[in-house]
Write a protein that holds these residues in place. Structure first.
Motif, PDB file in Angstrom:
ATOM      1  N   GLN A  95       0.837  -1.195   0.000  1.00  0.00           N
ATOM      2  CA  GLN A  95       0.000   0.000   0.000  1.00  0.00           C
ATOM      3  C   GLN A  95       0.877   1.251   0.000  1.00  0.00           C
ATOM      4  O   GLN A  95       1.782   1.376   0.823  1.00  0.00           O
ATOM      5  N   ILE A  96       0.593   2.148  -0.928  1.00  0.00           N
ATOM      6  CA  ILE A  96       1.338   3.402  -1.017  1.00  0.00           C
ATOM      7  C   ILE A  96       0.346   4.567  -1.020  1.00  0.00           C
ATOM      8  O   ILE A  96      -0.856   4.376  -1.266  1.00  0.00           O
ATOM      9  N   HIS A  97       0.839   5.756  -0.735  1.00  0.00           N
ATOM     10  CA  HIS A  97      -0.029   6.926  -0.707  1.00  0.00           C
ATOM     11  C   HIS A  97      -0.549   7.237  -2.110  1.00  0.00           C
ATOM     12  O   HIS A  97       0.124   6.992  -3.111  1.00  0.00           O
ATOM     13  N   LEU A  98      -1.760   7.810  -2.137  1.00  0.00           N
ATOM     14  CA  LEU A  98      -2.350   8.202  -3.413  1.00  0.00           C
ATOM     15  C   LEU A  98      -1.468   9.226  -4.117  1.00  0.00           C
ATOM     16  O   LEU A  98      -1.380   9.241  -5.350  1.00  0.00           O
ATOM     17  N   SER A  99      -0.799  10.052  -3.341  1.00  0.00           N
ATOM     18  CA  SER A  99       0.097  11.048  -3.937  1.00  0.00           C
ATOM     19  C   SER A  99       1.238  10.385  -4.695  1.00  0.00           C
ATOM     20  O   SER A  99       1.744  10.939  -5.679  1.00  0.00           O
ATOM     21  N   GLY A 137       7.349   7.638  -8.615  1.00  0.00           N
ATOM     22  CA  GLY A 137       8.520   7.629  -7.733  1.00  0.00           C
ATOM     23  C   GLY A 137       9.074   6.228  -7.602  1.00  0.00           C
ATOM     24  O   GLY A 137       8.722   5.311  -8.363  1.00  0.00           O
ATOM     25  N   SER A 138       9.930   6.027  -6.645  1.00  0.00           N
ATOM     26  CA  SER A 138      10.543   4.716  -6.434  1.00  0.00           C
ATOM     27  C   SER A 138      10.834   4.514  -4.955  1.00  0.00           C
ATOM     28  O   SER A 138      10.972   5.482  -4.200  1.00  0.00           O
ATOM     29  N   PHE A 139      10.896   3.274  -4.542  1.00  0.00           N
ATOM     30  CA  PHE A 139      11.236   2.930  -3.166  1.00  0.00           C
ATOM     31  C   PHE A 139      11.792   1.512  -3.140  1.00  0.00           C
ATOM     32  O   PHE A 139      11.678   0.761  -4.120  1.00  0.00           O
ATOM     33  N   THR A 140      12.416   1.162  -2.027  1.00  0.00           N
ATOM     34  CA  THR A 140      12.995  -0.170  -1.865  1.00  0.00           C
ATOM     35  C   THR A 140      12.084  -1.020  -0.981  1.00  0.00           C
ATOM     36  O   THR A 140      11.645  -0.571   0.082  1.00  0.00           O
ATOM     37  N   LEU A 141      11.799  -2.210  -1.438  1.00  0.00           N
ATOM     38  CA  LEU A 141      10.921  -3.124  -0.712  1.00  0.00           C
ATOM     39  C   LEU A 141      11.712  -4.361  -0.296  1.00  0.00           C
ATOM     40  O   LEU A 141      12.384  -4.981  -1.121  1.00  0.00           O
ATOM     41  N   GLU A 142      11.642  -4.707   0.973  1.00  0.00           N
ATOM     42  CA  GLU A 142      12.317  -5.898   1.475  1.00  0.00           C
ATOM     43  C   GLU A 142      11.313  -7.036   1.611  1.00  0.00           C
ATOM     44  O   GLU A 142      10.255  -6.871   2.226  1.00  0.00           O
ATOM     45  N   ILE A 143      11.641  -8.176   1.024  1.00  0.00           N
ATOM     46  CA  ILE A 143      10.747  -9.333   1.018  1.00  0.00           C
ATOM     47  C   ILE A 143      11.505 -10.561   1.505  1.00  0.00           C
ATOM     48  O   ILE A 143      12.593 -10.859   1.000  1.00  0.00           O
ATOM     49  N   PRO A 144      10.964 -11.306   2.482  1.00  0.00           N
ATOM     50  CA  PRO A 144      11.600 -12.556   2.902  1.00  0.00           C
ATOM     51  C   PRO A 144      11.357 -13.648   1.859  1.00  0.00           C
ATOM     52  O   PRO A 144      10.218 -13.891   1.457  1.00  0.00           O
ATOM     53  N   VAL A 145      12.419 -14.272   1.392  1.00  0.00           N
ATOM     54  CA  VAL A 145      12.317 -15.340   0.398  1.00  0.00           C
ATOM     55  C   VAL A 145      13.218 -16.500   0.816  1.00  0.00           C
ATOM     56  O   VAL A 145      14.118 -16.342   1.642  1.00  0.00           O
ATOM     57  N   LYS A 146      12.987 -17.642   0.234  1.00  0.00           N
ATOM     58  CA  LYS A 146      13.808 -18.808   0.521  1.00  0.00           C
ATOM     59  C   LYS A 146      14.839 -18.997  -0.591  1.00  0.00           C
ATOM     60  O   LYS A 146      14.485 -18.990  -1.771  1.00  0.00           O
ATOM     61  N   ILE A 153       8.125 -13.132  -8.447  1.00  0.00           N
ATOM     62  CA  ILE A 153       7.547 -12.287  -7.403  1.00  0.00           C
ATOM     63  C   ILE A 153       6.739 -11.198  -8.101  1.00  0.00           C
ATOM     64  O   ILE A 153       7.251 -10.508  -8.979  1.00  0.00           O
ATOM     65  N   ILE A 154       5.471 -11.076  -7.717  1.00  0.00           N
ATOM     66  CA  ILE A 154       4.592 -10.061  -8.285  1.00  0.00           C
ATOM     67  C   ILE A 154       4.231  -9.076  -7.184  1.00  0.00           C
ATOM     68  O   ILE A 154       3.605  -9.439  -6.196  1.00  0.00           O
ATOM     69  N   VAL A 155       4.648  -7.830  -7.339  1.00  0.00           N
ATOM     70  CA  VAL A 155       4.317  -6.772  -6.388  1.00  0.00           C
ATOM     71  C   VAL A 155       3.084  -6.043  -6.903  1.00  0.00           C
ATOM     72  O   VAL A 155       3.066  -5.567  -8.041  1.00  0.00           O
ATOM     73  N   ILE A 156       2.047  -5.980  -6.078  1.00  0.00           N
ATOM     74  CA  ILE A 156       0.786  -5.340  -6.450  1.00  0.00           C
ATOM     75  C   ILE A 156       0.615  -4.071  -5.617  1.00  0.00           C
ATOM     76  O   ILE A 156       0.633  -4.122  -4.387  1.00  0.00           O
ATOM     77  N   LEU A 157       0.460  -2.941  -6.292  1.00  0.00           N
ATOM     78  CA  LEU A 157       0.352  -1.658  -5.607  1.00  0.00           C
ATOM     79  C   LEU A 157      -1.110  -1.272  -5.380  1.00  0.00           C
ATOM     80  O   LEU A 157      -1.918  -1.297  -6.309  1.00  0.00           O
ATOM     81  N   GLU A 158      -1.413  -0.938  -4.130  1.00  0.00           N
ATOM     82  CA  GLU A 158      -2.752  -0.480  -3.778  1.00  0.00           C
ATOM     83  C   GLU A 158      -2.638   0.829  -2.998  1.00  0.00           C
ATOM     84  O   GLU A 158      -1.631   1.091  -2.339  1.00  0.00           O
ATOM     85  N   ALA A 159      -3.676   1.654  -3.080  1.00  0.00           N
ATOM     86  CA  ALA A 159      -3.664   2.944  -2.392  1.00  0.00           C
ATOM     87  C   ALA A 159      -3.957   2.757  -0.910  1.00  0.00           C
ATOM     88  O   ALA A 159      -4.892   2.053  -0.525  1.00  0.00           O
ATOM     89  N   ALA A 160      -3.140   3.394  -0.066  1.00  0.00           N
ATOM     90  CA  ALA A 160      -3.316   3.280   1.380  1.00  0.00           C
ATOM     91  C   ALA A 160      -4.482   4.133   1.868  1.00  0.00           C
ATOM     92  O   ALA A 160      -5.030   3.893   2.928  1.00  0.00           O
TER      93      ALA A 160
END
Length: 398
Positions: free
Chosen positions: A146-150, A156-165, A276-283
């Protein structure tokens, strides 16, 4: 002789039906065959939370169920694969006639070991060819962020940390304690005697018994078990690590925008890693705005005086921090609940087909709310009554 032939054909057809219906992906996810994409996605999320191996440690059934759920979702969430599956069943996905190609034995017990229980029958009767072995692909992973509507507005861009095996760094994916040699750490499976298979026999029709060779669930078909397990991965050959992924959000990206990372899902021994599929939704709304497709909506409150007399200007903050101006001329009345459309002040329009943000924008819609006083009294009430009485005819005409 006719009786035996009849039962042979009957048994053969029953076997074929058993194979074709071996995996009902709709039933696995608990949805109907006409389920929408959102219904499939919702069912998948609920089931993966319930059956995730991390929530069911040491439960082999949960691990198998988790893989089964991911496989069903991978097919039903892809329009092309779903179309093939609906037309030809699982075999259509596995390279049988009408299918797009796939690994050996998928949909058959023993898949991944090159074992096809009906291979000889098809070879002898229909002259079919045996398929070559291929590496199966592991399930994909979906990560909802979830990211801000703005952020949808400006990009923009950001770093996402995901636990994986990943393949265990201590044992290099061997599964056993590196202090021991392979001869001492690994032993033959006591259940299957080292063959990697179990033979199951049951009657499927009168006079017709079926014998099926299944991978041994005690050793996962390897024929070997680990006596001295790796202290890091506990014999699983993979261990959890946290990896960083760079997420780039294009301006105007739609709600539910998907960003894929090929081959970055959990590594499973003997299988190619899924995606890995990252799905963006508005917070939630920012600066009072909410979104619907390319348009933006908000409510603004004005006084009774502003609503009746007009002659005002108002600056409203946009999602990028700048302001747009809305005004009314003197005598221009605003009715409660009236909605005003401001062109080209909505979301930047993102072209999904071309994969880029265009110069066009949607519209902004402002719903005006009029703040009325709770009660009128005193001289103000008297003067207002006199005013309405004096200009009663004029008000009726308005």
């Amino acid at each position: 002789m006719h009786f035996n032939l009849f039962h042979f054909i009957l048994g053969f057809l029953v076997c074929i039906q058993a194979v074709v219906s071996a995996a009902d992906y709709y039933q696995i996810l608990g949805v109907s065959k006409d389920a929408s994409e959102s219904e499939i996605r919702k069912a998948y999320r609920q089931l993966t939370k319930q059956w995730h191996p991390d929530k069911n440690p040491g439960n082999e059934e949960a691990q198998e169920k988790f893989i089964e759920i991911n496989k069903a979702h991978e097919v039903l969430s892809d329009p092309e694969q779903r179309k093939i599956y609906d037309a030809y069943g699982e075999e259509g996905l596995n390279g049988q006639p009408g299918g797009p190609g796939g690994g050996p034995g998928e949909g058959f017990p023993g898949g991944g070991f090159g074992f096809d229980p009906f291979g000889d029958i098809f070879d002898n009767i229909f002259g079919g060819r045996r398929r070559q072995n291929a590496v199966r692909r592991g399930p994909s992973m979906e990560q909802i962020v979830q990211i801000h509507l703005s952020s949808f507005y400006t990009g923009g861009s950001f770093t996402l940390e995901i636990p994986v095996k990943r393949t265990c760094s201590v044992c290099s994916g061997q599964g056993f304690n590196p202090k021991y040699s392979a001869d001492k750490a690994i032993e033959s499976c006591p259940v299957c005697g080292g063959s990697g298979f179990r033979v199951i026999e049951h009657m499927i029709a009168p006079g017709f018994r079926q014998q099926m060779r299944m991978p041994c669930n005690a050793c996962n078909g390897n024929g070997r078990t680990i006596k001295h397990k790796c202290p890091r991965c506990k014999g699983e050959r993979v261990a959890e690590v946290v990896e960083s992924f760079d997420i780039k959000v294009p301006a105007g990206a739609p709600e539910g925008y998907r960003i894929g990372f090929r081959g970055k899902a959990d590594e499973i021994p003997g299988m190619e890693a899924g995606d890995i599929i990252v799905i963006l939704e508005a917070a939630g709304g920012d600066y009072g705005w909410t979104r619907k497709d390319n348009d933006l909506y908000r409510k603004e409150t004005i006084s009774v005086r502003e609503a009746l007399l007009g002659n005002w200007k108002r600056k409203i903050q946009k999602l990028d921090g700048s302001f747009m101006e809305v005004k009314r001329s003197a005598g221009e009345v605003v009715h409660p609940g009236e909605t005003e459309r401001v062109k080209n002040q909505g979301m930047p329009i993102y072209n999904l087909h071309k994969g880029k943000t265009t110069s066009a924008h949607g519209s902004a819609y402002i719903e005006w709310e009029v703040k009325f006083p709770k009660k009128l009294k005193g001289k103000f009430l008297k003067d207002l009554n006199n005013l309405f009485e004096k200009y009663d005819n004029e008000f009726d005409e308005l």
